[in-house]
Design an enzyme around this catalytic site. Structure first.
Site, PDB file in Angstrom:
ATOM      1  N   SER A   1      66.972   8.043 -47.796  1.00 21.02           N
ATOM      2  CA  SER A   1      67.738   8.683 -46.736  1.00 21.02           C
ATOM      3  C   SER A   1      68.485   9.865 -47.334  1.00 21.02           C
ATOM      4  O   SER A   1      68.778   9.873 -48.539  1.00 21.02           O
ATOM      5  CB  SER A   1      68.731   7.690 -46.128  1.00 21.02           C
TER       6      SER A   1
ATOM      7  N   TYR B   1      75.462   2.152 -47.688  1.00 22.14           N
ATOM      8  CA  TYR B   1      74.033   2.430 -47.517  1.00 22.14           C
ATOM      9  C   TYR B   1      73.605   3.579 -48.426  1.00 22.14           C
ATOM     10  O   TYR B   1      72.562   3.516 -49.086  1.00 22.14           O
ATOM     11  CB  TYR B   1      73.748   2.778 -46.058  1.00 22.14           C
TER      12      TYR B   1
END
Length: 238
Positions: A147, A160
């Site tokens: 990501s 995350y």
């Protein structure tokens, strides 16, 4: 077109998080080009739906319902795999959890631990367990889904983002270790804004119809699986 004419005929791919979203799309796309897919996720019912879709399209797949956070289960899967197939040609590290988005100072230790368990420790277990089979492939490939927050920190995404930054380093290090002793190549894939359940969880007010579908990501990975790539390549899918 016969199976022999398909570019990924006789190849075997393991895809985690294969029950839905990007993982399911990758599995279907690779299968459409001839690869046999080992579908890995926790939900057996959802995996069976993906398996049925692959079969209906003329492909082949095997389901392996398990929790990748359970290291013993991963080890048993690798042992069973080795008894059935001579090599693993593609390992797609797609499964991940978002965790709770919020300030670092307010993040409970158990919540952060859960993110790291799935997004890092389980990924290491998969690489370690399947390394012998990847080395036996004539062109083993590892795809790791990342990501943008793994390289560009964002407020409230610390848990995350940290897990994805660690995943990128882990996979890149593995790629460097394999560079001169095997034909394994590694790739970091940033799918970008995609119509998935995780995206909806992170942005509940967003309009999913403005986002690309998982098929776009899947087709790019299949293209790379066929064409090959230099180890430690990074691909942003717009």
């Amino acid at each position: 077109m016969s199976d022999d004419a398909l570019p990924l005929a006789d190849k075997v791919a393991l895809v985690t998080g294969a029950s839905k979203g990007i993982g399911a799309a990758i599995a279907k796309s690779l299968a459409a080009q001839g690869a046999h897919i080992l579908l890995v996720a926790r939900n057996a019912d959802e995996l069976e739906k993906v398996e049925d879709a692959i079969f209906d399209a003329g492909g082949s797949a095997t389901i392996a319902p398990l929790d990748i956070a359970d290291g013993d289960s991963v080890a048993r899967l690798a042992a069973a795999f080795g008894e059935r197939w001579p090599a693993l040609d593609m390992l797609v590290l797609n499964a991940a959890i978002l965790g709770n988005l919020g300030p670092i100072a307010n993040m409970a230790g158990k919540d952060f631990s859960e993110i790291l368990t799935i997004n890092i420790l389980a990924q290491h277990a998969l690489i370690a367990a399947f390394d012998p089979m990847l080395r036996k492939s004539d062109a083993g490939k590892v795809f790791a889904m990342t990501s943008s927050v793994g390289t560009k920190p964002r407020a409230f995404w610390g848990g995350y983002g940290a897990s994805k930054a660690a995943l990128e380093t882990l996979v890149a290090s593995y790629g460097e270790e394999m560079r001169n002793i095997s034909k394994i190549t590694t790739a970091i894939i940033d799918p970008g804004k995609t119509r998935t359940d995780m995206r909806a969880e992170a942005y509940p007010g967003g309009d999913p119809m403005t986002l690309k579908t998982p098929d776009v990501v899947a087709d790019k990975i299949t293209e790379l699986a066929i064409s090959g790539f230099a180890t430690n390549s990074r691909f942003q899918i717009g």
